[in-house]
Design a protein around this motif. Structure first.
Motif, PDB file in Angstrom:
ATOM      1  N   LEU A   1      -2.761  -5.870  -6.340  1.00 32.29           N
ATOM      2  CA  LEU A   1      -2.053  -5.387  -7.028  1.00 32.29           C
ATOM      3  C   LEU A   1      -2.289  -4.607  -8.064  1.00 32.29           C
ATOM      4  O   LEU A   1      -2.330  -5.205  -9.430  1.00 32.29           O
ATOM      5  CB  LEU A   1      -1.560  -6.625  -7.714  1.00 32.29           C
ATOM      6  N   PRO A   2      -2.519  -3.266  -8.277  1.00 30.25           N
ATOM      7  CA  PRO A   2      -2.839  -2.161  -8.714  1.00 30.25           C
ATOM      8  C   PRO A   2      -1.557  -1.331  -9.450  1.00 30.25           C
ATOM      9  O   PRO A   2      -0.842  -1.819  -8.570  1.00 30.25           O
ATOM     10  CB  PRO A   2      -3.492  -1.448  -8.651  1.00 30.25           C
ATOM     11  N   THR A   3      -1.433  -1.018 -10.386  1.00 28.33           N
ATOM     12  CA  THR A   3      -0.462  -0.051 -11.259  1.00 28.33           C
ATOM     13  C   THR A   3      -0.961   1.727 -10.093  1.00 28.33           C
ATOM     14  O   THR A   3       0.216   2.045  -9.518  1.00 28.33           O
ATOM     15  CB  THR A   3      -0.963  -0.212 -11.900  1.00 28.33           C
ATOM     16  N   ILE A   4      -1.994   1.984 -10.251  1.00 29.20           N
ATOM     17  CA  ILE A   4      -1.996   2.856  -9.592  1.00 29.20           C
ATOM     18  C   ILE A   4      -2.742   3.258  -8.145  1.00 29.20           C
ATOM     19  O   ILE A   4      -3.385   2.691  -7.809  1.00 29.20           O
ATOM     20  CB  ILE A   4      -3.070   4.320 -10.557  1.00 29.20           C
ATOM     21  N   GLU A   5      -1.708   3.480  -7.405  1.00 25.35           N
ATOM     22  CA  GLU A   5      -2.191   3.462  -5.584  1.00 25.35           C
ATOM     23  C   GLU A   5      -3.915   3.980  -5.668  1.00 25.35           C
ATOM     24  O   GLU A   5      -4.399   2.788  -5.390  1.00 25.35           O
ATOM     25  CB  GLU A   5      -1.669   4.865  -4.861  1.00 25.35           C
ATOM     26  N   ASN A   6      -4.213   5.011  -6.408  1.00 25.70           N
ATOM     27  CA  ASN A   6      -6.058   4.934  -5.838  1.00 25.70           C
ATOM     28  C   ASN A   6      -6.759   4.200  -6.495  1.00 25.70           C
ATOM     29  O   ASN A   6      -8.074   4.515  -6.025  1.00 25.70           O
ATOM     30  CB  ASN A   6      -5.626   6.436  -6.397  1.00 25.70           C
ATOM     31  N   HIS A   7      -6.757   3.040  -7.571  1.00 24.06           N
ATOM     32  CA  HIS A   7      -7.246   2.085  -7.647  1.00 24.06           C
ATOM     33  C   HIS A   7      -7.520   0.880  -6.681  1.00 24.06           C
ATOM     34  O   HIS A   7      -7.998  -0.096  -7.081  1.00 24.06           O
ATOM     35  CB  HIS A   7      -6.380   1.548  -9.140  1.00 24.06           C
ATOM     36  N   ARG A   8      -6.841   0.830  -5.719  1.00 26.02           N
ATOM     37  CA  ARG A   8      -6.992   0.077  -5.246  1.00 26.02           C
ATOM     38  C   ARG A   8      -7.924  -0.815  -4.424  1.00 26.02           C
ATOM     39  O   ARG A   8      -8.069  -1.462  -3.772  1.00 26.02           O
ATOM     40  CB  ARG A   8      -4.705   0.227  -3.524  1.00 26.02           C
TER      41      ARG A   8
ATOM     42  N   PRO B   1       0.395  -0.994  -0.227  1.00 21.08           N
ATOM     43  CA  PRO B   1       0.249  -0.419  -0.194  1.00 21.08           C
ATOM     44  C   PRO B   1       0.512   1.008  -0.075  1.00 21.08           C
ATOM     45  O   PRO B   1       2.127   1.711   0.511  1.00 21.08           O
ATOM     46  CB  PRO B   1      -1.017  -0.106   1.498  1.00 21.08           C
ATOM     47  N   PHE B   2       0.539   2.281  -0.857  1.00 19.82           N
ATOM     48  CA  PHE B   2       0.723   3.112  -0.458  1.00 19.82           C
ATOM     49  C   PHE B   2       2.829   3.626  -1.853  1.00 19.82           C
ATOM     50  O   PHE B   2       3.070   4.114  -1.662  1.00 19.82           O
ATOM     51  CB  PHE B   2       1.069   4.107   0.850  1.00 19.82           C
ATOM     52  N   THR B   3       2.724   2.550  -2.496  1.00 22.04           N
ATOM     53  CA  THR B   3       3.261   2.866  -3.145  1.00 22.04           C
ATOM     54  C   THR B   3       3.006   2.607  -4.650  1.00 22.04           C
ATOM     55  O   THR B   3       4.455   2.923  -5.677  1.00 22.04           O
ATOM     56  CB  THR B   3       4.690   1.400  -2.798  1.00 22.04           C
ATOM     57  N   GLY B   4       1.953   2.928  -4.761  1.00 25.35           N
ATOM     58  CA  GLY B   4       1.902   2.786  -6.698  1.00 25.35           C
ATOM     59  C   GLY B   4       1.787   3.980  -6.850  1.00 25.35           C
ATOM     60  O   GLY B   4       2.226   5.067  -6.439  1.00 25.35           O
ATOM     61  N   ILE B   5       1.532   4.019  -8.799  1.00 29.76           N
ATOM     62  CA  ILE B   5       2.377   5.724  -9.097  1.00 29.76           C
ATOM     63  C   ILE B   5       0.638   6.400  -9.173  1.00 29.76           C
ATOM     64  O   ILE B   5      -0.435   5.505  -8.863  1.00 29.76           O
ATOM     65  CB  ILE B   5       3.095   5.126 -10.594  1.00 29.76           C
ATOM     66  N   SER B   6       0.883   7.369  -9.452  1.00 29.21           N
ATOM     67  CA  SER B   6      -0.531   8.823  -9.489  1.00 29.21           C
ATOM     68  C   SER B   6      -1.088   8.210 -11.137  1.00 29.21           C
ATOM     69  O   SER B   6       0.185   7.759 -11.854  1.00 29.21           O
ATOM     70  CB  SER B   6       0.481   9.864  -9.508  1.00 29.21           C
ATOM     71  N   LYS B   7      -1.914   8.880 -11.343  1.00 25.88           N
ATOM     72  CA  LYS B   7      -2.318   9.752 -12.400  1.00 25.88           C
ATOM     73  C   LYS B   7      -1.675   9.706 -13.440  1.00 25.88           C
ATOM     74  O   LYS B   7      -1.351   9.440 -14.326  1.00 25.88           O
ATOM     75  CB  LYS B   7      -4.039   9.337 -12.213  1.00 25.88           C
ATOM     76  N   ALA B   8      -1.301  11.038 -12.601  1.00 28.69           N
ATOM     77  CA  ALA B   8      -0.367  11.699 -13.801  1.00 28.69           C
ATOM     78  C   ALA B   8       0.538  11.425 -14.313  1.00 28.69           C
ATOM     79  O   ALA B   8       0.922  11.395 -15.324  1.00 28.69           O
ATOM     80  CB  ALA B   8      -0.184  13.047 -12.925  1.00 28.69           C
TER      81      ALA B   8
END
Length: 352
Positions: free
Chosen positions: A189-196, A148-155
């Protein structure tokens, strides 16, 4: 747009084959697998990768395998022998680390190659192109992030996608599953953190908006409900769960299209205007049609009678408008993705 699933060789053949069959029937087109996961011990990689390639071919699924130099030792292959993986049913490899630009460029003439979209910079990309990298044989694959909190941002993802698209290279990113989550953390297992913590369907729609070419389920599988939602998303349709009131069931399980000149305050169904029905005025005491209210214009609205709308924002109630139902709370975020010319479907019952 292309959708795929992840297969982990430490899972049983029965589990993996059942998931491949279900995914293929639902429209998924490719498989991602990794040959260098630390938690996977005592796996006969040669036996399992050959089994995976053969089984995937039965379901017409391509296989991309994540490899490193250590993976080659496990497979008993030298780098120059990698093109022979096609004989095993493997379509291409994602080259994570430990390979030179010259090696990667050379391999792109023989196999589909996946670059690490999250780490490679433009200077390195230019060097690959100078070495003869074949863009049509190359894809840029983002990482997934178990912690958690290691995924990248949408931008960040949007910018990275734009970089690779400038060089004619397609991109791929992961969304999490929501049934059996992959260990060791079991937190998606998402790429974008906010998708978790959103649904896989919403995550996929947002990746589409960020011009991601391929989307892959990172975890072990999906619930039947999410699988149904993603089938609609793959078809270009936003699935919305709704409570439709008696007399308005004719609008459920039908594909609608929001007008190209999309309104700011409401979604307007094109098809409801093309198939006019007679709706008498139904009294209500509402002062506002709240966000997610489904309405149908009644006979007092003249030529607009029968038009179905969904409120995107709170708007004043009108006696010329009947209340036909509500979008369920769980679908309010998906509702926001019904943009100009976008198709949507109102589903009145959930798949368990």
């Amino acid at each position: 747009m292309c959708y795929g699933i992840s297969i982990y060789l430490s899972e049983s053949d029965t589990f993996n084959k059942n998931w491949m069959e279900k995914a293929a029937k639902s429209g998924f087109q490719y498989i991602f697998t990794s040959l260098h996961i630390p938690e996977e011990k005592d796996v006969d990689y040669v036996k399992q990768i050959k089994w995976l390639g053969k089984t995937a071919q039965e379901f017409h699924l391509e296989v991309m395998a994540d490899v490193s130099p250590a993976s080659l030792e496990r497979l008993g292959l030298s780098f120059s022998e990698l093109p022979s993986l096609t004989d095993w049913g493997i379509s291409g490899i994602r080259m994570d680390y430990g390979f030179t630009a010259k090696q990667i460029a050379w391999l792109s003439h023989h196999l589909k190659v996946g670059l690490n979209a999250s780490t490679i910079n433009e200077e390195e990309l230019k060097k690959l192109m100078d070495e003869g990298l074949q863009p049509r044989q190359t894809e840029a694959w983002h990482n997934f992030y178990p912690k958690p909190f290691t995924g990248i941002s949408k931008a960040s993802l949007y910018e990275r996608n734009a970089l690779f698209h400038r060089y004619g290279i397609k991109t791929m990113a992961f969304v999490h599953g929501d049934d059996q989550l992959r260990g060791p953390l079991h937190l998606g297992l998402p790429t974008i953190e906010n998708h978790r913590h959103v649904t896989p369907a919403l995550a996929a729609l947002e990746l589409q908006e960020m011009n991601t070419d391929k989307i892959c389920i990172g975890d072990l599988n999906l619930t039947n409900k999410s699988l149904q939602e993603l089938k609609f998303v793959m078809d270009g349709t936003v699935p919305l769960y709704a409570d439709l009131y008696k007399g308005y069931e004719i609008f459920e399980n039908r594909v609608h299209t929001n007008r190209m000149d999309a309104a700011e305050y409401v979604i307007r169904s094109v098809e409801s205007r093309h198939k006019p029905s007679h709706f008498q005025q139904e009294a209500h005491e509402l002062e506002l049609f709240n966000e997610g209210t489904i309405t149908v214009e009644n006979e007092l609205y003249g030529r607009y009678e029968g038009e179905l709308q969904i409120s995107l924002k709170n708007i004043p109630a009108d006696a010329k408008t009947n209340v036909a139902g509500r979008i369920k709370k769980e679908s309010l975020s998906l509702m926001k993705k019904v943009g100009s010319g976008k198709r949507f479907v109102l589903l009145n019952s959930e798949v368990k």
